[in-house]
Design a protein around this motif. Structure first.
Motif, PDB file in Angstrom:
ATOM      1  N   THR A   1      -3.662 -18.070  12.681  1.00  0.00           N
ATOM      2  CA  THR A   1      -3.186 -16.693  12.722  1.00  0.00           C
ATOM      3  C   THR A   1      -4.245 -15.724  13.244  1.00  0.00           C
ATOM      4  OG1 THR A   1      -3.762 -16.431  10.391  1.00  0.00           O
ATOM      5  CG2 THR A   1      -1.475 -16.985  10.887  1.00  0.00           C
ATOM      6  N   GLU A   2      -5.515 -16.059  13.121  1.00  0.00           N
ATOM      7  CA  GLU A   2      -6.555 -15.161  13.637  1.00  0.00           C
ATOM      8  C   GLU A   2      -6.616 -15.137  15.159  1.00  0.00           C
ATOM      9  OE1 GLU A   2     -10.529 -17.995  13.287  1.00  0.00           O
ATOM     10  OE2 GLU A   2     -10.342 -16.251  12.018  1.00  0.00           O
ATOM     11  N   HIS A   3      -5.874 -16.028  15.820  1.00  0.00           N
ATOM     12  CA  HIS A   3      -5.811 -16.042  17.281  1.00  0.00           C
ATOM     13  C   HIS A   3      -4.567 -15.328  17.799  1.00  0.00           C
ATOM     14  CE1 HIS A   3      -8.207 -19.669  16.154  1.00  0.00           C
ATOM     15  NE2 HIS A   3      -9.055 -18.978  16.898  1.00  0.00           N
ATOM     16  N   ALA A   4      -3.745 -14.816  16.896  1.00  0.00           N
ATOM     17  CA  ALA A   4      -2.540 -14.091  17.295  1.00  0.00           C
ATOM     18  C   ALA A   4      -2.927 -12.784  17.974  1.00  0.00           C
ATOM     19  CB  ALA A   4      -1.669 -13.813  16.078  1.00  0.00           C
ATOM     20  N   GLY A   5      -2.057 -12.321  18.856  1.00  0.00           N
ATOM     21  CA  GLY A   5      -2.291 -11.040  19.515  1.00  0.00           C
ATOM     22  C   GLY A   5      -2.076 -11.128  21.004  1.00  0.00           C
ATOM     23  N   PRO A   6      -2.327 -10.028  21.701  1.00  0.00           N
ATOM     24  CA  PRO A   6      -2.104  -9.982  23.146  1.00  0.00           C
ATOM     25  C   PRO A   6      -3.295 -10.519  23.944  1.00  0.00           C
ATOM     26  CG  PRO A   6      -2.669  -7.807  22.339  1.00  0.00           C
ATOM     27  CD  PRO A   6      -2.632  -8.716  21.143  1.00  0.00           C
ATOM     28  N   TYR A   7      -2.976 -11.315  24.949  1.00  0.00           N
ATOM     29  CA  TYR A   7      -3.939 -11.848  25.905  1.00  0.00           C
ATOM     30  C   TYR A   7      -3.518 -11.391  27.295  1.00  0.00           C
ATOM     31  CZ  TYR A   7      -5.360 -15.059  22.195  1.00  0.00           C
ATOM     32  OH  TYR A   7      -5.811 -15.598  21.009  1.00  0.00           O
ATOM     33  N   SER A   8      -4.477 -11.227  28.179  1.00  0.00           N
ATOM     34  CA  SER A   8      -4.118 -10.882  29.552  1.00  0.00           C
ATOM     35  C   SER A   8      -4.936 -11.716  30.526  1.00  0.00           C
ATOM     36  CB  SER A   8      -4.314  -9.395  29.835  1.00  0.00           C
ATOM     37  OG  SER A   8      -5.676  -9.041  29.781  1.00  0.00           O
ATOM     38  N   LEU A   9      -4.336 -11.934  31.682  1.00  0.00           N
ATOM     39  CA  LEU A   9      -4.974 -12.654  32.780  1.00  0.00           C
ATOM     40  C   LEU A   9      -5.193 -11.667  33.910  1.00  0.00           C
ATOM     41  CD1 LEU A   9      -5.792 -15.178  34.472  1.00  0.00           C
ATOM     42  CD2 LEU A   9      -3.362 -15.392  35.049  1.00  0.00           C
ATOM     43  N   GLN A  10      -6.431 -11.604  34.397  1.00  0.00           N
ATOM     44  CA  GLN A  10      -6.742 -10.797  35.563  1.00  0.00           C
ATOM     45  C   GLN A  10      -7.281 -11.708  36.652  1.00  0.00           C
ATOM     46  OE1 GLN A  10      -9.430  -7.611  34.612  1.00  0.00           O
ATOM     47  NE2 GLN A  10      -7.851  -6.442  33.563  1.00  0.00           N
ATOM     48  N   ILE A  11      -6.781 -11.496  37.855  1.00  0.00           N
ATOM     49  CA  ILE A  11      -7.284 -12.231  39.013  1.00  0.00           C
ATOM     50  C   ILE A  11      -7.765 -11.198  40.016  1.00  0.00           C
ATOM     51  CG2 ILE A  11      -6.747 -13.841  40.874  1.00  0.00           C
ATOM     52  CD1 ILE A  11      -4.598 -15.042  39.029  1.00  0.00           C
ATOM     53  N   ASN A  12      -9.046 -11.269  40.333  1.00  0.00           N
ATOM     54  CA  ASN A  12      -9.689 -10.331  41.252  1.00  0.00           C
ATOM     55  C   ASN A  12      -9.459  -8.880  40.837  1.00  0.00           C
ATOM     56  OD1 ASN A  12     -10.581 -12.548  42.775  1.00  0.00           O
ATOM     57  ND2 ASN A  12      -8.673 -12.579  43.926  1.00  0.00           N
ATOM     58  N   GLY A  13      -9.551  -8.620  39.527  1.00  0.00           N
ATOM     59  CA  GLY A  13      -9.455  -7.267  39.001  1.00  0.00           C
ATOM     60  C   GLY A  13      -8.047  -6.732  38.806  1.00  0.00           C
ATOM     61  N   VAL A  14      -7.033  -7.520  39.145  1.00  0.00           N
ATOM     62  CA  VAL A  14      -5.642  -7.088  39.008  1.00  0.00           C
ATOM     63  C   VAL A  14      -5.000  -7.864  37.860  1.00  0.00           C
ATOM     64  CG1 VAL A  14      -3.396  -6.948  40.140  1.00  0.00           C
ATOM     65  CG2 VAL A  14      -5.489  -6.581  41.468  1.00  0.00           C
TER      66      VAL A  14
ATOM     67  N   VAL B   1     -11.920 -14.423  41.258  1.00  0.00           N
ATOM     68  CA  VAL B   1     -12.516 -14.168  39.954  1.00  0.00           C
ATOM     69  C   VAL B   1     -11.355 -14.107  38.971  1.00  0.00           C
ATOM     70  CG1 VAL B   1     -13.844 -12.591  38.507  1.00  0.00           C
ATOM     71  CG2 VAL B   1     -14.454 -12.887  40.919  1.00  0.00           C
ATOM     72  N   ILE B   2     -11.321 -15.063  38.041  1.00  0.00           N
ATOM     73  CA  ILE B   2     -10.237 -15.182  37.073  1.00  0.00           C
ATOM     74  C   ILE B   2     -10.798 -14.870  35.697  1.00  0.00           C
ATOM     75  CG2 ILE B   2      -8.629 -16.800  35.994  1.00  0.00           C
ATOM     76  CD1 ILE B   2      -8.746 -18.193  38.857  1.00  0.00           C
ATOM     77  N   GLN B   3     -10.154 -13.942  34.994  1.00  0.00           N
ATOM     78  CA  GLN B   3     -10.637 -13.533  33.675  1.00  0.00           C
ATOM     79  C   GLN B   3      -9.494 -13.548  32.668  1.00  0.00           C
ATOM     80  OE1 GLN B   3     -12.231  -9.635  34.725  1.00  0.00           O
ATOM     81  NE2 GLN B   3     -14.293 -10.473  34.572  1.00  0.00           N
ATOM     82  N   TRP B   4      -9.762 -14.163  31.523  1.00  0.00           N
ATOM     83  CA  TRP B   4      -8.840 -14.110  30.385  1.00  0.00           C
ATOM     84  C   TRP B   4      -9.440 -13.161  29.363  1.00  0.00           C
ATOM     85  CZ3 TRP B   4      -4.027 -15.764  30.211  1.00  0.00           C
ATOM     86  CH2 TRP B   4      -3.626 -16.775  31.081  1.00  0.00           C
ATOM     87  N   LYS B   5      -8.610 -12.232  28.861  1.00  0.00           N
ATOM     88  CA  LYS B   5      -9.078 -11.260  27.885  1.00  0.00           C
ATOM     89  C   LYS B   5      -8.189 -11.291  26.646  1.00  0.00           C
ATOM     90  CE  LYS B   5     -11.142  -8.246  31.306  1.00  0.00           C
ATOM     91  NZ  LYS B   5     -11.267  -6.878  31.800  1.00  0.00           N
ATOM     92  N   TYR B   6      -8.822 -11.076  25.504  1.00  0.00           N
ATOM     93  CA  TYR B   6      -8.118 -10.936  24.233  1.00  0.00           C
ATOM     94  C   TYR B   6      -8.051  -9.443  23.964  1.00  0.00           C
ATOM     95  CZ  TYR B   6      -7.040 -11.690  19.264  1.00  0.00           C
ATOM     96  OH  TYR B   6      -6.450 -11.711  18.026  1.00  0.00           O
ATOM     97  N   GLU B   7      -6.854  -8.892  24.033  1.00  0.00           N
ATOM     98  CA  GLU B   7      -6.696  -7.441  24.004  1.00  0.00           C
ATOM     99  C   GLU B   7      -6.635  -6.843  22.601  1.00  0.00           C
ATOM    100  OE1 GLU B   7      -3.345  -6.515  26.466  1.00  0.00           O
ATOM    101  OE2 GLU B   7      -4.521  -6.790  28.292  1.00  0.00           O
TER     102      GLU B   7
END
Length: 112
Positions: free
Chosen positions: A75-88, A21-27
């Motif tokens: 510029t509205e897409h600037a900011g922190p992103y994170s990748l989670q794989i299997n909840g980690v 399960v791969i998730q990309w999040k905009y933090e």
């Protein structure tokens, strides 16, 4: 990179396993899920209407590698992103656009 170009957030995966399960999040707005590949349920989705629709028609998810491309970045897409794989959480990428200049930072030891 200049505004209007595409930017790819790399997962560094060569292939996705059957139970991943791969998730990309905009933090910037509290861990907002913007893209997901769930091999367990055989579901691939981009959530481009979240927040205020700023990602509408801008997200392309690679179903082979899990990498996420943001098209026509502004510029509205600037900011922190994170990748989670299997909840980690595997990586955090910060995109900063200043006018037409882009800066990208990753944690030490991670590739882009």
């Amino acid at each position: 990179m200049m505004e209007g170009e595409s930017f790819t957030l790399n997962s560094d995966l060569t292939e996705i396993k059957d139970d991943d399960v791969i998730q990309w999040k905009y933090e910037y707005y509290g861990d907002t899920l913007i893209a997901e590949i769930n091999k367990r349920t055989d579901r691939i989705a981009v959530y481009d209407d979240v927040i205020d629709g700023r990602f509408r028609d801008k997200l392309k998810l690679n179903n082979q590698t899990g990498s996420l491309t943001i098209i026509d970045i502004t510029t509205e897409h600037a900011g922190p992103y994170s990748l989670q794989i299997n909840g980690v959480r595997k990586r955090k990428i910060n995109i900063g656009l200043i006018g037409s200049v882009t800066s990208v930072s990753v944690k030490e030891g991670e590739s882009l």
